[in-house]
Write a protein that holds these residues in place. Sequence first.
Motif, PDB file in Angstrom:
ATOM      1  N   ALA A 179       0.834  -1.204   0.000  1.00 22.15           N
ATOM      2  CA  ALA A 179       0.000   0.000   0.000  1.00 22.15           C
ATOM      3  C   ALA A 179       0.869   1.255   0.000  1.00 22.15           C
ATOM      4  O   ALA A 179       2.074   1.217   0.223  1.00 22.15           O
ATOM      5  CB  ALA A 179      -0.921  -0.010   1.228  1.00 22.15           C
ATOM      6  N   VAL A 180       0.236   2.399  -0.248  1.00 21.44           N
ATOM      7  CA  VAL A 180       0.931   3.678  -0.114  1.00 21.44           C
ATOM      8  C   VAL A 180       0.611   4.280   1.252  1.00 21.44           C
ATOM      9  O   VAL A 180      -0.430   4.003   1.830  1.00 21.44           O
ATOM     10  CB  VAL A 180       0.537   4.682  -1.233  1.00 21.44           C
ATOM     11  N   TYR A 181       1.522   5.117   1.715  1.00 23.77           N
ATOM     12  CA  TYR A 181       1.383   5.773   3.018  1.00 23.77           C
ATOM     13  C   TYR A 181       1.182   4.761   4.156  1.00 23.77           C
ATOM     14  O   TYR A 181       0.559   5.080   5.174  1.00 23.77           O
ATOM     15  CB  TYR A 181       0.244   6.799   3.009  1.00 23.77           C
ATOM     16  N   TRP A 232       0.751  10.853 -10.394  1.00 28.48           N
ATOM     17  CA  TRP A 232      -0.585  10.294 -10.637  1.00 28.48           C
ATOM     18  C   TRP A 232      -0.734   8.935  -9.952  1.00 28.48           C
ATOM     19  O   TRP A 232      -1.819   8.588  -9.463  1.00 28.48           O
ATOM     20  CB  TRP A 232      -0.843  10.159 -12.145  1.00 28.48           C
ATOM     21  N   TYR A 233       0.349   8.171  -9.915  1.00 38.69           N
ATOM     22  CA  TYR A 233       0.223   6.821  -9.378  1.00 38.69           C
ATOM     23  C   TYR A 233       0.032   6.842  -7.872  1.00 38.69           C
ATOM     24  O   TYR A 233      -0.645   5.985  -7.307  1.00 38.69           O
ATOM     25  CB  TYR A 233       1.428   5.949  -9.752  1.00 38.69           C
ATOM     26  N   VAL A 234       0.587   7.855  -7.199  1.00 36.72           N
ATOM     27  CA  VAL A 234       0.390   7.948  -5.746  1.00 36.72           C
ATOM     28  C   VAL A 234      -1.059   8.326  -5.469  1.00 36.72           C
ATOM     29  O   VAL A 234      -1.739   7.706  -4.642  1.00 36.72           O
ATOM     30  CB  VAL A 234       1.345   8.986  -5.122  1.00 36.72           C
ATOM     31  N   ARG A 235      -1.520   9.325  -6.179  1.00 36.21           N
ATOM     32  CA  ARG A 235      -2.896   9.790  -5.955  1.00 36.21           C
ATOM     33  C   ARG A 235      -3.894   8.682  -6.283  1.00 36.21           C
ATOM     34  O   ARG A 235      -4.788   8.383  -5.494  1.00 36.21           O
ATOM     35  CB  ARG A 235      -3.160  11.028  -6.802  1.00 36.21           C
ATOM     36  N   ASN A 236      -3.707   8.070  -7.456  1.00 38.22           N
ATOM     37  CA  ASN A 236      -4.654   7.030  -7.867  1.00 38.22           C
ATOM     38  C   ASN A 236      -4.634   5.841  -6.915  1.00 38.22           C
ATOM     39  O   ASN A 236      -5.667   5.284  -6.569  1.00 38.22           O
ATOM     40  CB  ASN A 236      -4.339   6.553  -9.293  1.00 38.22           C
ATOM     41  N   LYS A 237      -3.460   5.448  -6.499  1.00 42.08           N
ATOM     42  CA  LYS A 237      -3.375   4.275  -5.625  1.00 42.08           C
ATOM     43  C   LYS A 237      -4.011   4.580  -4.262  1.00 42.08           C
ATOM     44  O   LYS A 237      -4.737   3.745  -3.715  1.00 42.08           O
ATOM     45  CB  LYS A 237      -1.917   3.853  -5.449  1.00 42.08           C
ATOM     46  N   LEU A 258      -6.333   6.860  -3.602  1.00 42.05           N
ATOM     47  CA  LEU A 258      -7.778   7.058  -3.732  1.00 42.05           C
ATOM     48  C   LEU A 258      -8.525   5.748  -3.946  1.00 42.05           C
ATOM     49  O   LEU A 258      -9.652   5.576  -3.493  1.00 42.05           O
ATOM     50  CB  LEU A 258      -8.085   8.017  -4.885  1.00 42.05           C
ATOM     51  N   THR A 259      -7.907   4.821  -4.656  1.00 43.64           N
ATOM     52  CA  THR A 259      -8.610   3.564  -4.946  1.00 43.64           C
ATOM     53  C   THR A 259      -8.349   2.493  -3.893  1.00 43.64           C
ATOM     54  O   THR A 259      -9.186   1.630  -3.670  1.00 43.64           O
ATOM     55  CB  THR A 259      -8.210   3.000  -6.317  1.00 43.64           C
ATOM     56  N   HIS A 310      -9.418   3.450   4.256  1.00 40.07           N
ATOM     57  CA  HIS A 310     -10.684   3.706   3.573  1.00 40.07           C
ATOM     58  C   HIS A 310     -11.809   3.019   4.326  1.00 40.07           C
ATOM     59  O   HIS A 310     -11.581   2.242   5.237  1.00 40.07           O
ATOM     60  CB  HIS A 310     -10.627   3.167   2.137  1.00 40.07           C
ATOM     61  N   LEU A 327       0.860   0.672 -10.347  1.00 46.29           N
ATOM     62  CA  LEU A 327       0.224   0.873  -9.038  1.00 46.29           C
ATOM     63  C   LEU A 327       0.719  -0.154  -8.039  1.00 46.29           C
ATOM     64  O   LEU A 327       0.945   0.143  -6.864  1.00 46.29           O
ATOM     65  CB  LEU A 327      -1.296   0.793  -9.140  1.00 46.29           C
ATOM     66  N   GLU A 384       4.663   6.011  -1.882  1.00 45.34           N
ATOM     67  CA  GLU A 384       4.517   7.466  -1.915  1.00 45.34           C
ATOM     68  C   GLU A 384       5.802   8.176  -2.319  1.00 45.34           C
ATOM     69  O   GLU A 384       5.753   9.333  -2.750  1.00 45.34           O
ATOM     70  CB  GLU A 384       4.021   7.995  -0.555  1.00 45.34           C
ATOM     71  N   ARG A 444     -14.295   6.815 -12.990  1.00 48.66           N
ATOM     72  CA  ARG A 444     -14.236   5.690 -12.055  1.00 48.66           C
ATOM     73  C   ARG A 444     -15.113   6.004 -10.859  1.00 48.66           C
ATOM     74  O   ARG A 444     -15.503   7.152 -10.639  1.00 48.66           O
ATOM     75  CB  ARG A 444     -12.804   5.450 -11.590  1.00 48.66           C
TER      76      ARG A 444
END
Lengths: 394, 288
Positions: free
Chosen positions: A55-57, A103-108, A110-111, A174, B52, B57, B103
């Motif tokens: 995961a991120v963060y 974009w990949y950080v934000r998208n990952k 958020l999803t 989330h 992804l 980060e 999406r």
Amino acid sequence: MTEEQHLPIFWQIWTAPKDGHRHDQNEDAGRAEIVRSEEGKDGLLVAIADGATEAVYSRLWARTLVEAAQFDWTVLTDDELNQRVQQVREKFSPLEPGKEMPWYVRNKFLTQGSQATLMVLTLQGSTAANCLDMRAVAVGDCCLLVFKKNGEIYGFPMCKSEDFGTNPMLIRSHHQATLPYERSQTQVQVGDVLLICSDAIGKWALNCVEEGQQGLLFQTVVQLLKPVVPHDVMVAPLPIERVSASEKEEETTGHSVDMGNEEPFPAVMRLLRSLGLGAPKTQPDKSKIADCSEEKLNSKQSAAHNENLSENAPRRLPPESIADSLSNFERFVITYRSPEKKPRMRNDDSTLIVCLPVSSARQSEQQVLDIIANHKAAAQHPSQVIQLTSALEH
Amino acid sequence: MYNAEISRQNPGCLLFLVDQSGSMARRIAGGEQQKKQAVADAINRLIYNTVLRCAKEDGVRPYFDIGVFGYGIEGQVQSAFDVDLLSVSDIANRPKRTETRQRRLTDTEGEVHKEEFELPVWFEPVAEGKTVMNAAFERAVATVSHWISRHSLSFPPVIIHITDGGYTDKNPAQTVEKLRQLSTADGNVLVFNCHISEKQESPVIFPNSSQAAGFNKRMRELYQMSSALPKPILGQAHAKGYSVEEGARGYAFNADLVTLIDFLDIGTRVVQDRIEGQLQDRLGDRTE
């Protein structure tokens, strides 16, 4: 009714990143401090979290969970605990509005959000003689091992090394349906030792027990605890960074803890005043959460301590005499990650918290070493670990 | 075998060979899109998901080297990137363009919202020229040989070939055999072939030898050019609901859109799931 007993507690936390990663990429988080419960009783709160690699963060989420953990989490119902976790989720926002990011950080995020395992453990005075009541709640595969003075060994939530190996439950940042938390409780006496670990060390420790190498496990603990340090020198920085959402990209490492001038045994400084004495905080002091330095700081060394921790300040190198103690834990995990070692430890962020009551604050360093030595001498044959349940022993 | 952990020191390799001949302009079975668009979408989506998967980060971890070779235009084989293989950490920052898509996102309270986002595009749909399949595999042999010389301990490269027809240059069977003989310490290179179709016939996926006995010449050629599925991939296929048996090969015929997407997913997930720290089974369990 018997009055509650008060016992001094010793604890120490170590952490190291996986091989090939920097300290600021370590996604484990740990915390231990004396807090006062809502009933006005002092207790030790321990929290450990392991951020999900994929995961991120994750690092920030693990640290956010550890920071947010409160003393009553171990006695709340699932629904109540989910509400508390939900409050943590709602405040967790690592994406800064308006800030450019890949974009990949934000998208990952958020999803998928961030994910971590979590264990929260409390120790508090008991009505039973010479005991502390221990309660724990967990999601995922952070592991508690309780080595009893009588030789019994309890595990929670895992009690076999093979219990590791499937995808653990994770707390997500989330929205998430109600999580089934696992719980345990027991009583802890002088002579007992608690090990609270993230999964790589937890599995390794269980392997040691299963293979009759409990001596190796406790010899390791002795070596981690033992370095003797000149008492007027800052010693044994705990490689746990401060936890703060606003510091998410500006973390510091290197955090010396003042041992005071009177304590030649550095690990004893983890020994807090007896529960019920001193002035523990009602709310955890967030500025000190991660470095377990609730003790009074000598003002001179405190200033040096703060300087050492300031953002962008070069990390002060310790005197050579304590260089070993700084890297002992990293050396230990690196050694046992080697393919030739048995049992072998998985290459992953690793955090270990050792925690044990002692009978008095006097000569406590010797007590700690004696207790550890007893466990080291015990059980040179493979042992079975008993699943720790929710039933409180009497 | 097929056990190696994917790490920065030992990355994985995914190589796609894509037929871009004129017939790819026709519609794919099971969908409204042209085959070239369906294939481009599937590959772009796979690259997106791989980025992804590797993203943190502070950047994208270089866990994979990825190549996409299109073949057909003027009888040439062309890489989608300016090199044969590009690290996923570089791919992340080098899309050719983006497309606006929609999406659904769920917030912390469980409410679903629609959002527009930009989907990166790395591989463009093209349908022009001949089916120079052997040339594509020859390029793959050179590329993969060079990669293996630098990553001899890695999980072996996985090559996925997507075509809708027969070769117009030389029979690639010998070249493919040469490719499949290449190996790392963890096993032989894996070659999977996906034949996509515009016909509304039942797809055949992951057949074994007894099923292949009834194949026509073209089907049998591609089947024989396909590697047997290692155990982890058999498991992935089962997990997706496909009935596959021991000895099944990485081959699909008459693939429609759904089969194409599943084929790509199954063929690459086995590598992606071996990323350090993300193993479904912890590595320690396998080595002890």
